[in-house]
Structures are given as structure tokens and as C-alpha cells.
Design a protein around this motif. Structure first.
Motif, short mmCIF file in Angstrom:
data_model
loop_
_atom_site.label_atom_id
_atom_site.label_comp_id
_atom_site.label_asym_id
_atom_site.label_seq_id
_atom_site.Cartn_x
_atom_site.Cartn_y
_atom_site.Cartn_z
N PRO A 1 0.78 -1.43 0.07
CA PRO A 1 0.05 -0.15 0.10
C PRO A 1 0.92 1.07 -0.08
O PRO A 1 1.92 1.30 0.57
N SER A 2 0.58 2.20 -0.61
CA SER A 2 1.02 3.54 -0.90
C SER A 2 2.46 3.41 -1.21
O SER A 2 3.43 4.39 -0.84
N ALA B 1 9.55 1.56 -6.63
CA ALA B 1 10.35 1.04 -5.27
C ALA B 1 10.88 -0.24 -5.70
O ALA B 1 11.89 -0.59 -5.04
N TYR B 2 10.41 -1.06 -6.55
CA TYR B 2 11.08 -2.30 -6.79
C TYR B 2 12.41 -2.24 -7.79
O TYR B 2 12.82 -3.31 -7.98
N LEU B 3 12.58 -0.84 -8.24
CA LEU B 3 13.85 -0.69 -8.88
C LEU B 3 14.94 -0.37 -7.85
O LEU B 3 16.04 0.16 -8.42
N GLY C 1 9.40 -3.75 6.42
CA GLY C 1 9.11 -3.17 7.94
C GLY C 1 9.48 -1.93 8.18
O GLY C 1 8.58 -1.04 8.79
N TRP C 2 10.74 -1.60 7.93
CA TRP C 2 11.09 -0.16 8.36
C TRP C 2 10.36 0.87 7.49
O TRP C 2 10.22 2.18 7.95
N ILE C 3 9.99 0.44 5.93
CA ILE C 3 9.29 1.51 5.22
C ILE C 3 7.80 1.47 5.69
O ILE C 3 7.57 2.75 6.11
N ALA C 4 7.39 0.52 6.18
CA ALA C 4 5.71 0.53 6.66
C ALA C 4 5.89 1.46 8.06
O ALA C 4 4.93 2.15 8.23
#
Lengths: 339, 339
Positions: B121-122, B127-129, B299-302
Motif C-alpha cells: 500500500p502507498s 520502489a521495486y527498482l 517493515g522499516w518502510i511501513a
């Protein structure tokens, strides 16, 4: 002031910090009166003294892993001697000891700084300064633990005719290297490596660019590099490395007398794509291998499988010359001074 | 020949191998007609394309860990796109996929070379690059495994405002580094590092000799260096290293456009006495960490503990310029091309 209770020690002091290559006037020979051993001390008559490349670094006034030699004081370094007088438990007159008060004919030292050695049959006491001592353990630990040598590896060693390099190459052979390649600084040394020490191939680095010579000697690349030289040799190894190659960085004799920063290696970025590991080390961090080393290397010496050479210079007054000659590659195998 | 069954892909080809810094004329934009997917294939409309520093190496005609790009063929590289038509099990129209057929607007590829990604989400597919892709794993594996980071280490990272460096510094902080130091190429980036990414200190390497700037930033030395730059930065790190320091050699962007061999580092012999380990790596050797990475970094991004930036350039026609800008430090965080 001299009495019959005093011993005269002849000692080498650092008179000036060498600029570039050391010269005679950087050293002085002095005489000192030594008294009788105090409580816990022994008086030792040295039999053999060592000169090693690392000592060049200690002649500079720079912080390193060993403090610099002080000016106008007797230098230190490995020595093997015989106890003349003991005032300490555990050591008696006649004992052979290994200690660090070298660069002098006699030493008055705390007994706890001396290690008694039991001479193996037919081995000179000087072996404890070389094959059975610090240089031998350096070769053993550097190849097997630092460079993580494994059977089948193609191994390149520089300074291969020296006290450390000659042992590295032979251990690699005894442990099943795919190929052992050495570099040295004369045709005689090169012949010695292949004819006497069992290197598969060797070259004289003065014959051309090291990278060209190494490529000819190792057309399929190298897996391990034991570096005693630095500079162009390390650059050549970086070019020659196979993926996941490992370098044990032990010495950089090409740079010890340098007054300018080294211009090589200029290709260190190759370490990224080839995923190389370069690991610097000093032997004192590998004392946990001492017992295993003594057993394994002692066995190879006893069986005649491992050969060692010494270049022997006689007389304390010739010790500065021996050291200068060492930096200039005048030795084959371990350079020692016999008293 | 064009029919309604055909898709026009606009693609960037390598027209000439760059000499030094790439220039516009080294690239060409071409149009290609793509047919319908054959058995097992999918047709993908790319949404985001990546430009990464390692691609500069592939533009040279030299053997490396990836083969060189061919002249007058479309280049490759990471891309995230949406499946338009699928002729393969497991993928359907509308699926978001990560694949390696970048540098083009559309790709007709075997489904097995595409990996379906489920968007968090969001989070932008781009980001996958970056943070969730190759650069993020590079940072994670390089710091934690290659450089063997441990709590309390003082960490220095170069290229610290880039896609990899910015993540290295933040992971070091999150894992309890004693101090995190970054270098970047502008005052704005330096401010970003300390104010937004939580670096303890940072400097603009253009403000003076890197070794001087690093010594000021790390008066008590460094334990880990994550190298994206090479050259003077690596030399400065060698001077600053504490004993048993470790360098992860990840990139050498200072040299990618060089036409002469690098003259630095000139102090590699310091690695001996300091007992340093320098270890080159490429991320593909660390895929065993992928799951752990995705979980921990995700986790850190979330939680908002790890920040990531993107510099977005729009349009396939601007992709060569994005790449040239990347090599010139025009990006903060990940440089991507949006289509």
C-alpha cells in the motif's frame, strides 16, 4: 668502571631515521656494559639475530602496530641466544632462548620475556628466527587462514625466494595447490624456486611488466595471492585474479624505502566485479595457530618435504649491511646474523 | 506492415561505445514493432525503468561479470511494467511485473523472466527498482554481510545520497552504529543526509581533500567503509580506518568515465598493519538474503523508520540524459525514468 662481573655488549643503534633506502650513517655500533642479572633476570649471549623487512617501518617516526625505534637507543628484534647467567626460576645457564632483544651481542632481560626452545635434531638455532619462528608462522597463517587456501587453488606468491614466500609456496604445494607460481628478483632465485622448492613456475619480475609475466605464468588466472611486495605485483594479481580470489596482504617491500606514495595498484576497482577479498594481517594476531603450525611444519622439515634456506651474515658490525641487503633482495630464504 | 495486432515500442540503443563521459550521440532512440506474445510469453507495457551506475561498465567492450551491451541493439536493465497481453500460465493482463527488459517502452518477453510483484500500500511500483529492489538489497547485503557490520561500528559511506548509499547509512543507524558519516557532492545533499536521513554527520567531497574532510568527520577513525566511489574516497577511508576495519567495495563511480587508470588509493599498504579486509561484491551473490531483506526493510518502510527518495525523469527520450545525470550526481536517491 669495568669489573670482572661486567659483560660488554656490542649493539646497533639507530643514529638517524632513514630517508628512502637506509645507509651506513643511519646506524651506529656502540658498546655497553651489562651488570649481573637482577631478581627474575637472565644474561643471554646471542647466537643469531634476525633482520626482517617490517623493521624498516619501525625506523620511521610513524604510529603503526609496533612503536617506532627510538633514536640513539639499541633497536630490538628477534634473537636466539644462550643463557650465561640466570637469576630466575625456570631458566639456567646453557639454556637456549628465543627473545626480542636483538641487534646486540648480549642481553640482560627479564626471564619472562624469553622462551626456552628445545632444539630439534640437526636444526640450527637460527631456525627459530625463520622457518620455525615468526616468518614460518606468517606463511602458514597467511596462506591457510587469511587467504583461506583450499585444495586446487592456483597460488601466486611474490618475494617467493624470501623467508616467508618460500614457505608459502611449499605449503601450498604440500596442501594440494592446483599450481604454484612465484616471483623473485634474479635468475638464480627463479631457478631455485622451480628446481629446489617445487614451484610449478616462477619468473624474475625485473624481466618485464609484472602483469605480463604473471599472465604468461598463469594463463588461466590465479585464486590466491600472497603479497610480500605490493605495488606493481599487487596490480598484476588484481588483473590475474579469478572470481572470488583472495589476497593475503603481508608486506609491501617495494614501498618500504619509498619517499612518494605508491602509484600502484591502479586497478583496485576490479575487486568489485571479481568479488575479491583483500585482507591485511600481522602474524601476532594468529598465535592461536602456533601449536598446529609447529606440529605440521616441524613434521614436514623432519620428513624433508619442506626445504628452507638461510643467508647468513657474520658479525654484529655487519648487521646494518645485512638489513640493507635484505631490503635489496640479497637474501635467499631467511637472512640472519650469526655472532 | 503495422496491424492492429502490433505494438510500437520506443527503445534506446547503444550507438557508440562512450569514450570517457557518455554523450547524446552515443545513444539512439528507435521504434520497433512488437507482435503478439507466443506460447509462454507476455507483452508488457513498462511503467518505470532504471538507470544504474553499473551500466556504464556494460557500455565498454570488456569482459566483466555481465556481458557488454551490443552496439545497435536495445540495452537491458531493470524495469517494472504492467502485463498487457499474456500467453503464459501464472500471469494475466493487469499484473505488475519486475523484469530485465528495460531501456524500452514495451517488452515482449518469456514469462519466466518476469517476476510478479504485489504492490505494498502507498508504494510506487518504482520502489521495486530501488529501495525494495536491487539497490536496496545491495545496501543491506553489503553492510551486514560483506562488511560484517556490528553494533557500535563507526560507518562511513560514500555516494551517500544515492540509491544504495542512502539506504546503507539508514540501516547502519537502525542497527545501532556508533556513528554514521556520509559524503555527497552538494551542500543540498549533505543537508538532506543529516536533516532527513539521520546521518550523524556528512560532508561535500568537493569542499577539500577527502582525507582531510573525513578526518574531521571521524576524528576517532572508522570501522566500516561502504565504497560506492573508489579513488580518493577509498584512499581517505584507508587512512581513517581503525584496526580490523572492513570495506565493502560496491562501486567506483569516480572511475567509470575515466580514460586513465586510477591513481588512488596510493596507501593500500596501510591494510597490512591495520589488518583491514577489503571485499568486493555484486548483489547477485547475495540473493540468499532476499527474503530477510524484504521483511526487514519492508517493515522499516511501513513504520516510516526508513526514508527513500527518488529522482524521476519522464519519457523514454530522456533516458540517456537521466543516465548521464546519474553519473554526474544529479540524483538524490534512486534515479528512475517514468513512462
Amino acid at each position: 668502571m669495568t669489573s670482572s662481573n661486567e659483560t660488554v655488549s656490542r649493539e646497533i643503534q639507530l643514529a638517524a631515521r632513514p630517508q628512502g633506502a637506509p645507509k651506513d650513517s643511519d646506524f651506529t655500533l656502540v658498546e655497553r656494559q651489562l651488570g649481573q642479572p637482577g631478581e627474575g633476570e637472565v644474561l643471554v649471549r646471542n647466537l643469531f639475530l634476525t633482520v626482517d623487512p617490517y623493521m624498516r617501518g619501525r625506523m620511521n617516526d610513524v604510529k603503526s602496530y609496533t612503536p617506532p625505534f627510538a633514536l640513539n637507543e639499541t633497536m630490538t628484534g628477534g634473537a636466539v641466544g644462550e643463557v650465561i647467567t640466570s637469576n630466575a626460576d625456570g631458566l639456567k645457564a646453557g639454556d637456549l632462548v628465543l627473545h626480542d632483544a636483538g641487534w646486540r651481542t648480549h642481553a640482560l632481560i627479564p626471564a619472562k620475556t624469553a622462551r626456552k626452545v628445545d632444539l630439534l635434531p640437526s636444526i640450527s638455532p637460527s631456525a627459530y628466527l625463520g622457518i620455525l619462528g615468526m616468518p614460518g608462522l606468517t606463511a602458514y597463517a597467511g596462506l591457510l587462514e587469511v587467504a583461506a587456501f583450499k585444495e586446487g587453488d592456483v597460488v601466486f606468491v611474490s618475494g617467493a625466494a624470501g623467508a616467508v614466500g618460500s614457505v608459502v609456496g611449499q605449503i601450498a604445494r604440500l596442501k594440494g595447490a592446483g599450481r604454484v607460481i612465484g616471483s623473485a628478483g634474479s635468475a638464480d632465485k627463479v631457478a631455485h624456486l622451480t628446481e629446489k622448492l617445487g614451484f610449478d613456475t616462477a619468473f624474475n619480475y625485473k624481466d618485464g611488466p609484472v602483469s605480463t609475466l604473471l599472465k604468461e605464468a598463469a594463463p588461466d588466472g590465479i585464486d590466491v595471492y600472497f603479497d610480500n611486495v605490493g605495488g606493481d605485483h599487487l596490480e598484476a594479481a588484481l588483473f590475474a585474479f579469478n572470481p572470488f580470489g583472495r589476497a593475503a596482504l603481508c608486506g609491501a617491500i617495494s614501498q618500504y624505502n619509498a619517499t612518494e606514495p605508491a602509484s600502484a595498484p591502479r586497478n583496485l576497482a576490479l575487486a568489485i566485479g571479481k568479488q575479491l577479498t583483500l585482507k591485511g594481517f600481522i602474524v601476532s594476531s594468529y598465535s592461536h595457530l602456533s601449536a598446529q603450525f609447529a606440529k605440521e611444519v616441524g613434521g614436514w622439515i623432519a620428513s624433508g618435504e619442506l626445504h628452507y634456506d638461510e643467508t647468513v651474515v657474520e658479525g654484529i658490525e655487519n648487521m646494518p649491511g645485512a638489513f640493507m641487503g635484505l631490503l635489496d633482495g640479497k637474501n635467499t630464504g631467511k637472512m640472519v646474523v650469526k655472532l
